[in-house]
Write an enzyme that holds these catalytic residues in place. Structure first.
Site, PDB file in Angstrom:
ATOM      1  CB  CYS A  58      -0.953  -0.038   1.194  1.00  0.00           C
ATOM      2  SG  CYS A  58      -2.274   1.158   1.062  1.00  0.00           S
ATOM      3  CG  HIS A  74      -3.332  -3.445   3.503  1.00  0.00           C
ATOM      4  ND1 HIS A  74      -2.231  -2.866   4.094  1.00  0.00           N
ATOM      5  CD2 HIS A  74      -4.030  -2.433   2.937  1.00  0.00           C
ATOM      6  CE1 HIS A  74      -2.269  -1.557   3.901  1.00  0.00           C
ATOM      7  NE2 HIS A  74      -3.347  -1.263   3.189  1.00  0.00           N
ATOM      8  CD  GLU A 129      -0.687  -5.442   6.055  1.00  0.00           C
ATOM      9  OE1 GLU A 129      -0.542  -6.013   4.950  1.00  0.00           O
ATOM     10  OE2 GLU A 129      -1.016  -4.247   6.158  1.00  0.00           O
ATOM     11  CD  GLU A 183     -11.870 -15.006   2.917  1.00  0.00           C
ATOM     12  OE1 GLU A 183     -11.843 -16.037   3.613  1.00  0.00           O
ATOM     13  OE2 GLU A 183     -11.891 -15.013   1.676  1.00  0.00           O
TER      14      GLU A 183
END
Lengths: 266, 988
Positions: free
Chosen positions: A95, A221, A223, A231
């Site tokens: 990002c 992202h 991480e 999720e």
């Protein structure tokens, strides 16, 4: 060997802790280091094998996302960072970190390291977007994405619209540098359509690597998908698993990217 | 002479494209617009140096720049430039300055001096059938004149002048940096005026008819008389800084005088007699199970999370500033409440942000004015909401704190004064350096250390201003713009590095009242302080000492640091790029002393400063209103009614906010703001703050402002029940749940309003004690009124509805047991738990749609609700519930429809099981849309139905039907529609 991993922080970087955890869980030796520790020389880049530029809002995106901190690094650490890039070491930018790598000219670096060739521009919606996207892997070259065909990850950015000139794009294709593209849920190309391609990125590009495949930048992202419950839509998956009598997994799929990096040194 | 660099985007110019669209949407006759970024560099550079600077500030791949030159080849009719007024925080300008400075020092150039600066502005070139007047209007619709300048030029003038003018917005203060004596020996009328409008400017001539004033002290007659007496005893007149300091410390905003006052025959008052009392009783009842660690005494309230960690919570409002500058007000609000968290105990890490915006109706464009001449219009609700949304966006996103939870509530009475609720949850270890992390205390001899941004004129009189109703006299300096990055650097330095090194004994946030409140508050811990005010770094010269002392410039914390640890602290702060200044020493002298260049300008007894404020005695009355009886027939087409209900502003989606707020940062998201394939806004969220643990934090909010038009007791009860049951619905438990109260009242000097307040406080006590959910922190804002003029010049007063926001905080032991709102598998059974009372339509969205308020407000039957919630926790623990949503606005009908949209699955339902339980045959519309509390709509796997029904055998439960695969939404005999149509109305 446990690769020594430096996770950069300071000036508004804000994803360093979760990024560090993802490396740590996969067996890396991690250290979160303020950019000024490198500039002052209290820490030396040369001592590390992996360098991570985490997500965040360095300098609040003022003067362009990832630009002010890239200027700071260029003004103070130019030699060290170029040397790191040229060695058999790994760099990831996630990002805002991807935006920094682009501004430092470490990505796509089709010709050489250090020349700006690509930009992450304002999203087409001109607004910050936080949502989950589907990605498909296109490069067999990138060390970070080995064994990943597709992945579901969150994005959170205001400037993720990848752009470069046609020449650079052509070069990137020749060098197998396009790593991730946004897709629809069924894996078909997003074709620039919002919200599948959340920012209007050229050719649905979500992540790229350098010609060597060692330096990797991506807008989503990984991480933030460190455990199963991160999720979007996990509750439905969970309910189905329970009814099928299957166990609920622990790990999130985003961890795979960090695992690949650690494995590279083993 | 300053230089100008103008930067243009040459490809994919989204900013210009969006600007063009926006101007069309605003109704301007523009064809195209080109947006350029401008940097005005107030420092000498050579041309080749400027080129290097421009290269750094732009992106060569996508942008081009002009240096000290104008865009002579552009096709446009008018140009408008928007820049900041002097003294307004310019974050982009500051970053550019830092970048250039960095480059300068790496290349042996002189760095910036104090009188050199960089300023950012935006230049827009417009083409279209517009006039200069239109362009000015365009500027005004994009800028806020309180903080920004607008410059307009026609193409012709632009070419003749060779571009826009170079403007350096520098603050030039005419004040003298000295402190004045103020006489309190005034006729009563003058004394009261001093309290209301402030100290006369020092250049004001004696006997002058018109006198500039420094801004409201908000000191009433009683307070002024006590102060007068104190200084008679001290045998000297007060200095300006002493009066200003007392005004800050004694403000409604800081001392909560109304909540502290004796109310009727209740000696303890609202706070001690209801709110705090509830917490004390609950903690006593819980005994060993008490999970509170620090309540009501710190910047936030803290409860146990697990064996090693504590979570802290705080919710704030930032209403008055947001009415004037919605963006600035909201961003300052969110980063301010983050600081409450950083200032909890030895410093908690902010892990979750929450928001709640109460605004006027979205399409209300009827102007209202602050002044009789109708020159000073209030912003429209739409404009206010846009600004607030953007403010929290920038504040939260830039700080790296997820914002997964929030709401927007629309009501016409928020038109004059919006309510901006912002909250932050923090995480802190139980022990730091072997001591409980929530304990702190400045010691005699500790240095007073200020961290963070510099002090300027921004936010002067913020605390006293928010204690007053909004009028034309509201000070523009009360507006501040937060800089989340300055704060992020400071927060990182404290939380991630300094905290564990034991370098300070106490820490607090610089919020309302600035240093005057934070230093004086900490001085209580040891018994005194001595400040050298000239050591406080300021943004510009010539600020008067009283201004430095009370300025609310943002991003600052105050620390008590043992002298031997100063050096180490300075080094760490320097590394993080955080400004640090030692501004005095804590003492045990019993006095709060402030010096300026060695002159003693303030010397107050600590006791007087903190406890000298005369306690108020309040009288109340509460005549329950009698609203007209609702009188309308049941609509023939209930499908259409449901559609209309779903598109009501208070029921429909606010996804456009959820997706622009980062809710996944920090990597702990479990249940977010949007749930199910259909992405429906959910009322509770869950975050996993520790990556290695399966424990989650649950948080939600409850608010029912329209119920206040019927009965504030039940309004409060419903807000509490909503906040509580939202936590239960996702898997929480009454055993481990805490609450916070945020009262936003109006006209709190009127007996009826105070009666409404007392009644709500009674409910706060009753229901919290019954649920065993203690209040751990709270806040009140008592004058949310707008006084001004309508478009015909008639005087108007718009009072916000008496509003209570209840925030709830819970802990879930195993996040895999979290329950989301979306139905998951076709064939699952749909149930409603809890009794539906069709008569309880009072204050409902349904009556509002028909133009009524009604009188039969929902009442929470506490015994039934506790029984239901306890069983529900058993059910989620046993994984019996596949999805759950508790009905709120729009009742059962809206809850069922939202669930169907969330799951993108059909429903086949029959209400007859509900009807058989009722004595009379009620109207179906009332069944569908009454907002009866304490209910849950759930789906259950068919194979678990028996176990589910057995568990709930003593609790009203009705099977209404099942989930289907065909995307039709059917309620037998009454409603027939489909998911796509529901979706369309919900997203409106």
């Amino acid at each position: 060997m446990k690769p020594k991993t430096a996770i950069l922080t300071g000036y508004g970087i804000n994803c360093e802790e979760e990024t560090s955890k993802c490396f740590e869980w996969n067996g890396a030796e991690t250290e979160i280091i303020h950019v000024n520790d490198f500039i002052k020389g209290t820490k030396k880049l040369a001592d590390y094998q992996i360098l991570a530029f985490p997500g965040g809002f360095s300098y609040g995106d003022d003067t362009g996302s990832g630009n002010a901190i890239a200027n700071k690094i260029r003004n103070n650490l130019n030699e060290e960072i170029l040397k790191f890039a040229q060695e058999d070491k790994l760099i990831i930018g996630i990002c805002n970190g991807f935006q920094v790598l682009a501004n430092l000219g470490l990505l796509p670096a089709t010709k050489k390291y250090g020349e700006r060739q690509a930009a992450l521009m304002h999203n087409n919606t001109a607004i910050f977007e936080c949502r989950w996207v589907h990605l498909k892997t296109h490069s067999s070259n990138c060390i970070w994405t080995k064994g990943i065909e597709k992945i579901h990850l969150p994005i959170a950015h205001g400037e993720g619209n990848f752009y470069c000139d046609q020449n650079t794009l052509k070069k990137m294709k020749e060098n197998d540098q396009i790593v991730f593209r946004y897709t629809k849920e069924n894996g078909s190309p997003a074709d620039g359509k919002f919200p599948f391609n959340p920012n209007g990125s050229m050719e649905d590009i979500a992540g790229i690597c350098d010609p060597s495949g060692r330096i990797f930048g991506m807008m989503p992202h990984p991480e933030r998908f460190n455990s199963f419950e991160n999720e979007e839509g996990w509750e439905l998956k969970k309910e189905k698993l329970i009814r099928e009598g299957k166990p609920i997994p622990k790990k999130g799929e985003g961890l795979k990217i960090f695992e690949n990096a650690v494995k590279y040194f083993q | 002479m300053a230089h100008r660099i103008e930067i243009f985007t040459k490809v994919n110019d989204a900013k210009s494209a969006v600007m063009t669209e926006k101007l069309h949407a605003l109704g301007f006759n523009t064809q195209s617009s080109i947006v350029a970024e401008v940097y005005t560099i107030n420092k000498k550079f050579k041309e080749n140096e400027l080129r290097e600077v421009a290269e750094m500030l732009s992106n060569p791949v996508t942008q081009k720049y002009l240096i000290d030159n104008h865009a002579h080849d552009l096709d446009f009719d008018f140009a408008v430039e928007i820049g900041f007024l002097p003294g307004v925080t310019d974050n982009i300008g500051n970053t550019a300055r830092e970048t250039i400075n960095d480059w300068a020092s790496a290349n042996n150039h002189p760095s910036f001096q104090d009188d050199e600066s960089v300023h950012s502005s935006t230049l827009i070139f417009l083409k279209g059938n517009i006039t200069e007047e239109d362009t000015q209007k365009i500027g005004e619709s994009l800028a806020n004149k309180l903080i920004q300048r607008i410059s307009v030029k026609s193409h012709e003038k632009f070419m003749a002048d060779r571009g826009m003018d170079t403007i350096v917005p520098k603050v030039q203060l005419n004040t003298r940096a000295q402190s004045d004596e103020v006489s309190l020996n005034l006729p009563e009328e003058e004394l009261l005026k001093l309290g209301k409008e402030g100290i006369p400017e020092s250049d004001c001539k004696k006997g002058a008819r018109k006198c500039g004033r420094r801004g409201p002290l908000a000191l009433d007659k009683e307070s002024l008389e006590v102060i007068k007496k104190y200084f008679e005893k001290e045998k000297r007149p007060p200095r300006d800084i002493e009066l200003e300091s007392l005004a800050q410390t004694w403000s409604e905003h800081c001392k909560h005088t109304i909540f502290a006052a004796k109310i009727d025959d209740n000696e303890e008052g609202i706070y001690k007699g209801f709110i705090k009392k509830a917490t004390q009783e609950i903690r006593k009842n819980k005994g060993e199970k008490d999970f509170c660690v620090s309540v009501f005494k710190d910047n936030a309230g803290g409860i146990i999370f697990d064996e090693e960690w504590v979570i802290a919570d705080k919710a704030e409002t930032h209403n008055s500033p947001s009415a004037l500058d919605p963006f600035g007000g909201a961003i300052t609000g969110i980063v301010g409440v983050n600081r409450d968290c950083i200032g909890f105990g030895k410093g908690a890490k902010p892990i979750i942000n929450k928001y709640g915006f109460c605004v006027g109706e979205p399409d209300d464009e009827e102007p209202i004015y602050r002044d009789k001449k109708l020159e000073n219009p209030a912003l429209s609700p739409k404009r206010i909401l846009e600004g607030i949304v953007e403010g929290v966006n920038q504040g939260g996103n830039c700080s790296g704190i997820p914002t997964p939870q929030g709401f927007v509530y629309y009501h016409k009475n928020y038109k004059g004064k919006p309510l901006v609720f912002v909250g932050t949850i923090g995480l802190i270890p139980k022990e730091i350096n072997g001591k409980p992390a929530w304990e702190k205390g400045a010691k005699k001899g500790d240095k007073i250390v200020m961290l963070g941004g510099r002090v300027g004129m921004d936010g002067i009189h913020g605390a006293t201003f928010s204690s007053e109703a909004l009028t034309a006299h509201s000070p523009a300096t009360a507006v501040q713009i937060g800089d989340p990055i300055t704060q992020k650097k400071m927060s990182d330095a404290i939380i991630k590095e300094v905290r564990k090194k034991n370098l300070y004994n106490s820490i607090t946030d610089n919020g309302a009242g600035g240093l005057s409140c934070s230093v004086a508050e900490m001085a209580k811990e040891c018994g005194g302080c001595e400040v050298q005010l000239e050591k406080v770094p300021t943004k510009y010269p010539n600020m008067a000492p009283w201004q430095i002392w009370i300025s609310e410039s943002q991003e600052r914390m105050t620390l008590a640091v043992p002298p031997e640890k100063i050096e180490e602290l300075q080094k760490i702060m320097e590394k993080h790029g955080v400004e640090i200044s030692v501004i005095g020493e804590f003492t045990d002298s019993g006095r709060c002393i402030v010096k300026y260049n060695n002159e003693k300008i303030m010397d107050l007894e600590m006791n007087f400063l903190h406890d000298g404020l005369p306690r108020k005695e309040l009288k109340t009355k509460y005549d329950l209103p009698k609203n007209p009886k609702p009188d309308f027939e049941q609509p023939e087409d209930l499908t259409e009614t449901l559609h209309k209900m779903l598109s009501r502003p208070n029921i429909r989606s606010h996804e456009f906010i959820s997706t622009q707020y980062d809710h996944t940062v920090q990597g702990g998201a479990v249940l977010g703001p949007l749930q199910g394939k259909g992405k429906v806004n959910a009322p509770a969220s869950i975050t996993k703050p520790l990556p290695e643990s399966e424990k989650g934090v649950i948080f939600s909010q409850g608010i029912n402002p329209t119920y206040s038009f019927i009965d504030t007791y039940h309004m409060a009860a419903c807000a509490i029940d909503t906040a509580v049951r939202n936590i239960i619905a996702v898997g929480g438990t009454l055993e481990h749940m805490a609450l916070m109260d945020n009262f936003c009242w109006c006209s709190s000097n009127e007996e009826q309003r105070l009666g409404e307040l007392k009644s709500a406080a009674q409910a706060c006590y009753d229901y919290a004690v019954a649920y065993g959910a203690p209040y751990i922190s709270g806040k009140d804002s008592m004058f949310n009124d707008f006084t001004g003029y309508d478009k015909d010049g008639n005087e108007i007063k718009i009072s916000a509805p008496p509003t209570l926001l209840i925030s709830s905080l819970g802990v879930l032991n195993d996040v895999t047991k979290a329950v989301s709102i979306d139905p998951k598998i076709p064939g699952d059974m749909v149930y409603i738990l809890g009794e539906t009372k069709p008569a309880e339509l009072g204050g409902s969205e349904y009556l509002a749609m028909h133009g009524f308020i009604g009188n039969n407000v929902p009442k929470v039957d506490i015994n039934n609700s506790i029984k239901l919630y306890k069983k529900f926790t058993d059910a989620t623990e046993k994984r019996l519930i596949a999805s759950a949503l508790s009905p709120s606005f729009g009742g059962l009908g809206a809850a069922l429809a939202k669930k169907a949209i969330a799951g993108q699955l059909g429903m086949e339902l029959d209400l007859s099981p509900l009807l058989t339980g009722l004595e009379e045959h009620p109207r179906i519309d009332n069944i569908l849309f009454s907002e009866t509390q304490a209910r849950m709509v759930v789906t259950v796997a068919p194979e678990k139905a028996v176990e589910f029904e057995t568990l709930f055998k003593d609790i009203p439960h009705y099977r209404l039907g099942k989930i289907t695969n065909d995307k039709n939404f059917i309620i037998k005999d009454f409603i027939k529609t489909d998911i796509a149509t529901l979706d369309k109305y919900y997203r409106n």
